[in-house]
Design an enzyme around this catalytic site. Structure first.
Site, PDB file in Angstrom:
ATOM      1  N   SER A  87       3.713   0.236   9.571  1.00 53.92           N
ATOM      2  CA  SER A  87       4.093   1.018   8.388  1.00 53.92           C
ATOM      3  C   SER A  87       3.304   2.323   8.355  1.00 53.92           C
ATOM      4  CB  SER A  87       3.820   0.223   7.103  1.00 53.92           C
ATOM      5  OG  SER A  87       2.426   0.160   6.839  1.00 53.92           O
ATOM      6  N   SER A  89       1.323   3.437   5.889  1.00 53.50           N
ATOM      7  CA  SER A  89       0.304   3.463   4.847  1.00 53.50           C
ATOM      8  C   SER A  89      -0.998   4.132   5.277  1.00 53.50           C
ATOM      9  CB  SER A  89       0.003   2.035   4.369  1.00 53.50           C
ATOM     10  OG  SER A  89      -0.683   1.303   5.366  1.00 53.50           O
ATOM     11  N   LYS A 144      -6.736  -0.925   6.479  1.00 52.53           N
ATOM     12  CA  LYS A 144      -7.039   0.100   5.477  1.00 52.53           C
ATOM     13  C   LYS A 144      -8.384   0.732   5.822  1.00 52.53           C
ATOM     14  CE  LYS A 144      -3.375  -1.108   3.158  1.00 52.53           C
ATOM     15  NZ  LYS A 144      -2.151  -0.261   3.221  1.00 52.53           N
ATOM     16  N   SER A 251       0.784   3.288  -0.164  1.00 47.53           N
ATOM     17  CA  SER A 251      -0.095   2.253   0.376  1.00 47.53           C
ATOM     18  C   SER A 251      -0.365   1.201  -0.694  1.00 47.53           C
ATOM     19  CB  SER A 251      -1.426   2.870   0.831  1.00 47.53           C
ATOM     20  OG  SER A 251      -2.355   1.862   1.188  1.00 47.53           O
TER      21      SER A 251
END
Length: 303
Positions: A87, A89, A144, A251
């Protein structure tokens, strides 16, 4: 799926290793004893000797694949593991189609099945790009950037990130510090019809780029609620970390589901080893998962 693969890898390694060990310690000596007994009764042809000493096919297979499987197990479980970015994010740092290497021993050495940490090697630092088990469903891996350490207070309001570092001295503790950033451009990335503003952000010693959608209000009502403090403020508990995506308005991260437990940490993302571009649509004769190109310029280390 990753957890299932780790379990399968461990079981196959154990099974092939035990079969090989059983043959070395028990079965092979028995075959050799039969050969010696046959020779004692008379001359044994080469073909007969080969037949008496030939190892079963399952032993031959186990002996062949055990070293390879054991090497993969050690490499993947304790050193490095490849991951694919699914993705956007973490854009612009990581793009869909990037394949990264995650250093498994950065935050401790854990067993590959129960994930119990048996050797402490280090802890996440502010600015690290960390892979971890999604707290809501630990079968899923998330990635992250770590912005909050145990004891920190994080504030995210009006597209701005503030950090109040952990402090044990009540009189000389620092107040919230605004994380500085400088605009790079506004027309490189889009979210629907809206251009995303690209900033270079300084997070401690780490300089990295982020994306912000200035046209979209912060979904404060959806933020994870910490009792006793306003929404948008987050006090990181001991043994936990606060992670946020570089693509700030695209996100799902600690702002929405809370904190990352040290137990759920998988490792530190350290490099992009290959990056594929996917630009096919459903009308193409090739499937959309077939790459349209390789982005060699993206291969290298991460910040």
């Amino acid at each position: 799926m990753a957890a299932h693969f780790s379990l399968i890898l461990v079981l196959v390694t154990l099974a092939t290793g035990l079969i090989w060990l059983l043959d070395v310690r028990v079965l092979k000596p028995k075959r050799m004893a039969k050969l010696e007994a046959a020779k004692a009764q008379g001359e044994v042809s080469e073909e007969a000797a080969l037949k008496l000493t030939q190892e079963p096919s399952i032993v031959e297979t186990s002996r062949s694949i055990f070293p390879v499987i054991a090497f993969v197990l050690v490499l993947r479980s304790f050193l490095w593991e490849p991951f694919q970015i699914p993705s956007g994010s973490m854009m612009p740092t990581l793009l869909v189609g990037d394949f990264i290497l995650v250093e498994k021993f950065s935050y401790g050495v854990k067993d590959p099945v129960f994930r119990h940490k048996f050797i402490k090697t280090g802890e996440p630092e502010r600015g690290d790009i960390a892979v971890f088990k999604y707290p809501v469903d630990t079968r899923i891996d998330y990635i992250k950037r770590i912005v909050g350490l145990p004891g920190d207070t994080i504030r995210y309001r009006n597209k701005q990130l503030w950090i109040k570092p952990a402090c044990s001295d009540g009189e000389n503790c620092p107040d919230f510090q605004l994380i500085t950033r400088a605009e790079v451009n506004r027309d490189e990335f889009f979210q629907g019809p809206y251009p995303l503003t690209r900033y270079t952000e300084q997070l401690g010693d780490i300089e990295h780029d982020i994306l912000v959608n200035t046209h979209r209000p912060d979904p404060v009502s959806m933020y994870y609620q910490v009792d006793g403090i306003p929404r948008g403020d987050f006090v990181v508990p001991q043994g936990y970390y606060f992670g946020i995506g570089d693509n700030r308005d695209n996100s799902t991260d600690s702002r929405f589901w809370g904190f990352i437990s040290d137990d759920n940490l998988v490792g530190k993302a350290v490099a992009i080893w290959i990056s594929f571009e996917f630009a096919r649509d459903e009308q193409d004769w090739l499937p959309t998962w077939v790459p349209t190109g390789v982005r060699f310029e993206r291969v290298g280390g991460l910040t």
